[in-house]
Design a protein around this motif. Structure first.
Motif, mmCIF file in Angstrom:
data_model
loop_
_atom_site.group_PDB
_atom_site.id
_atom_site.type_symbol
_atom_site.label_atom_id
_atom_site.label_comp_id
_atom_site.label_asym_id
_atom_site.label_seq_id
_atom_site.Cartn_x
_atom_site.Cartn_y
_atom_site.Cartn_z
ATOM 1 N N GLY A 1 -1.113 2.187 -1.346
ATOM 2 C CA GLY A 1 -2.545 2.304 -1.098
ATOM 3 C C GLY A 1 -3.392 1.847 -2.263
ATOM 4 N N ASN A 2 -2.802 1.009 -3.131
ATOM 5 C CA ASN A 2 -3.515 0.537 -4.318
ATOM 6 C C ASN A 2 -4.162 -0.817 -3.996
ATOM 7 O OD1 ASN A 2 -4.405 -0.254 -6.867
ATOM 8 N ND2 ASN A 2 -2.601 0.635 -7.897
ATOM 9 N N THR B 1 -2.633 -8.875 -7.492
ATOM 10 C CA THR B 1 -1.386 -9.634 -7.280
ATOM 11 C C THR B 1 -1.682 -11.020 -6.709
ATOM 12 O OG1 THR B 1 -0.127 -7.600 -6.907
ATOM 13 C CG2 THR B 1 0.813 -9.642 -6.058
ATOM 14 N N LEU B 2 -2.598 -11.083 -5.753
ATOM 15 C CA LEU B 2 -2.954 -12.378 -5.169
ATOM 16 C C LEU B 2 -3.623 -13.286 -6.194
ATOM 17 C CD1 LEU B 2 -2.267 -10.836 -2.536
ATOM 18 C CD2 LEU B 2 -4.086 -12.146 -1.429
ATOM 19 N N HIS C 1 7.550 -8.285 -4.094
ATOM 20 C CA HIS C 1 7.721 -6.903 -4.532
ATOM 21 C C HIS C 1 6.390 -6.259 -4.886
ATOM 22 C CE1 HIS C 1 8.229 -3.829 -7.714
ATOM 23 N NE2 HIS C 1 9.243 -3.420 -6.945
ATOM 24 N N ASN C 2 5.586 -6.927 -5.689
ATOM 25 C CA ASN C 2 4.314 -6.353 -6.133
ATOM 26 C C ASN C 2 3.352 -6.128 -4.967
ATOM 27 O OD1 ASN C 2 5.313 -6.412 -8.706
ATOM 28 N ND2 ASN C 2 4.116 -8.189 -9.380
ATOM 29 N N ALA C 3 3.312 -7.101 -4.035
ATOM 30 C CA ALA C 3 2.389 -6.995 -2.908
ATOM 31 C C ALA C 3 2.787 -5.855 -1.976
ATOM 32 C CB ALA C 3 2.352 -8.313 -2.145
ATOM 33 N N ILE C 4 4.074 -5.766 -1.646
ATOM 34 C CA ILE C 4 4.540 -4.703 -0.756
ATOM 35 C C ILE C 4 4.328 -3.333 -1.400
ATOM 36 C CG2 ILE C 4 6.595 -3.681 0.301
ATOM 37 C CD1 ILE C 4 5.685 -6.027 1.873
ATOM 38 N N SER C 5 4.663 -3.228 -2.685
ATOM 39 C CA SER C 5 4.520 -1.941 -3.381
ATOM 40 C C SER C 5 3.063 -1.498 -3.434
ATOM 41 C CB SER C 5 5.088 -2.051 -4.804
ATOM 42 O OG SER C 5 6.457 -2.384 -4.784
ATOM 43 N N ALA C 6 2.157 -2.426 -3.761
ATOM 44 C CA ALA C 6 0.736 -2.083 -3.854
ATOM 45 C C ALA C 6 0.173 -1.682 -2.496
ATOM 46 C CB ALA C 6 -0.043 -3.272 -4.422
ATOM 47 N N THR D 1 -4.772 -8.806 3.326
ATOM 48 C CA THR D 1 -4.418 -9.242 1.978
ATOM 49 C C THR D 1 -2.905 -9.360 1.827
ATOM 50 O OG1 THR D 1 -6.375 -8.085 1.123
ATOM 51 C CG2 THR D 1 -4.704 -8.739 -0.478
ATOM 52 N N LEU D 2 -2.186 -8.366 2.342
ATOM 53 C CA LEU D 2 -0.721 -8.430 2.289
ATOM 54 C C LEU D 2 -0.183 -9.586 3.119
ATOM 55 C CD1 LEU D 2 1.959 -7.228 1.397
ATOM 56 C CD2 LEU D 2 1.867 -5.691 3.377
#
Length: 344
Positions: A314-315, A322-323, A305-310, A201-202
């Motif tokens: 582990g969210n 985000t996707l 930012h949102n994708a890396i942070s999530a 997903t990332l």
């Protein structure tokens, strides 16, 4: 001799009997032999002549029939050949003029470039526009570095996801073959599968980020830089013809010189119009590029930012959200085949 024989034969009467046969000629056999010689050695039908003044006339009155027979064809062929030759000559002259103009323009521009480089020639300078162009070039270099690093991150992370995939399969296999460690291997297999799923997903988010930055750098910015290159060439040509006009204006003022000055003035005006048109195009493109860059990067940086942070938090739910927020659809490595996660 032939003319006298033909005259003699033309005035002789040939009696015809009741059966249509010719009678016996009153002449001797010598006349028959002469006539046979004329028939054998006489001209071919294709080479016979029309005598305008009767037998024995002047030579000027003889017109060869072969020339009459082929006159129309010869005239048509000559006309087409002349037309083809004129067309070829016209194309050659046109190409020669093009090469001549190109050579003259190249000479003037090279002379102007050398003069500017050695500080002897003046150049048109737009300080504000040139500062904006330099900022764009510096920005492009920095964005190219971001693109290079993002691609490297994608490659490394892809290799990590593939390793997690293989490790999860190995743990699952050992869980089936090691009853005493079935639960432990099973927990680790599930963890690696979950990490692999989140990693895919990332990767989808990072690939979208890389694709957008690549479009911005190598298409949008490059298009503007191509227009800037055309503008800089037009500026060089404009200054070259301006310098040429200034040199001619300082010279004599006779009829020949005035004609050259008028021609140089016309060329100068053409180059000035071209320069101003391209300058206007560059200003407009720089403005739209800046607006587009801010819009694109605001979206892409928020996504990254949102994708890396999530992911590292582990969210999984936030990562998938985000996707969806940025309308990104995942395409697993096996394009037409479902991924191993979809097969579980």
């Amino acid at each position: 001799m032939t003319d006298s024989i033909m005259s003699k034969a033309a005035t002789m009467e040939i009696p015809i009997n009741s059966n249509g046969d010719t009678g016996t000629l009153p002449e001797d056999d010598s006349l028959e032999q002469d006539l046979q010689q004329v028939m054998v050695s006489g001209p071919n039908l294709n080479e016979t002549s029309i005598v305008s003044g009767g037998y024995g006339g002047a030579a000027e009155g003889i017109i060869p029939t072969s020339s009459i027979k082929g006159s129309n064809m010869h005239h048509s062929s000559s006309s087409s050949s002349m037309m083809a030759e004129e067309a070829t000559r016209g194309v050659a002259v046109e190409k020669l003029e093009t090469v001549k103009k190109w050579g003259l323009n190249t000479y003037k521009c090279t002379k102007q470039m050398i003069s500017e480089r050695f500080g002897r020639g003046s150049r048109t300078v737009d300080l504000e526009l040139e500062a904006q162009i330099e900022v764009l070039r510096d920005t492009k270099r920095k964005y190219e570095n971001v693109l290079r690093l993002a691609r490297a991150l994608t490659n490394h992370f892809y290799n990590m996801v593939q390793t997690q995939h293989a490790l999860g399969d190995t743990f699952a296999d050992l869980s089936q073959k090691s009853p005493e460690l079935r639960d432990e291997f099973g927990y680790n297999a599930e963890t690696q599968k979950l990490l692999c799923k989140n990693g895919e997903t990332l990767l989808g988010a990072i690939n979208f980020f890389v694709s957008s930055i690549n479009t911005l750098v190598n298409k949008t910015m490059e298009d503007t830089l191509m227009t800037i290159k055309m503008y800089e060439n037009a500026r060089l040509e404009f200054d070259a013809y301006r310098s040429d006009l200034e040199e001619l204006s300082l010279g004599p003022r006779d009829a020949v010189a005035m004609a050259r000055i008028d021609a140089a003035q016309q060329q100068y005006q053409v180059q000035k119009d071209k320069y101003e048109r391209l300058r206007s195009d560059v200003i407009i493109k720089l403005k739209f590029l800046e607006e587009n860059k801010v819009k694109v990067m605001h979206k892409q940086l928020l996504l990254f930012h949102n994708a890396i942070s999530a992911y590292f938090a582990g969210n999984q739910e936030q990562l998938e959200q985000t996707l969806k927020q940025f309308n990104i659809k995942l395409r697993p490595p096996g394009a037409d085949k479902p991924s191993w996660l979809e097969e579980q």
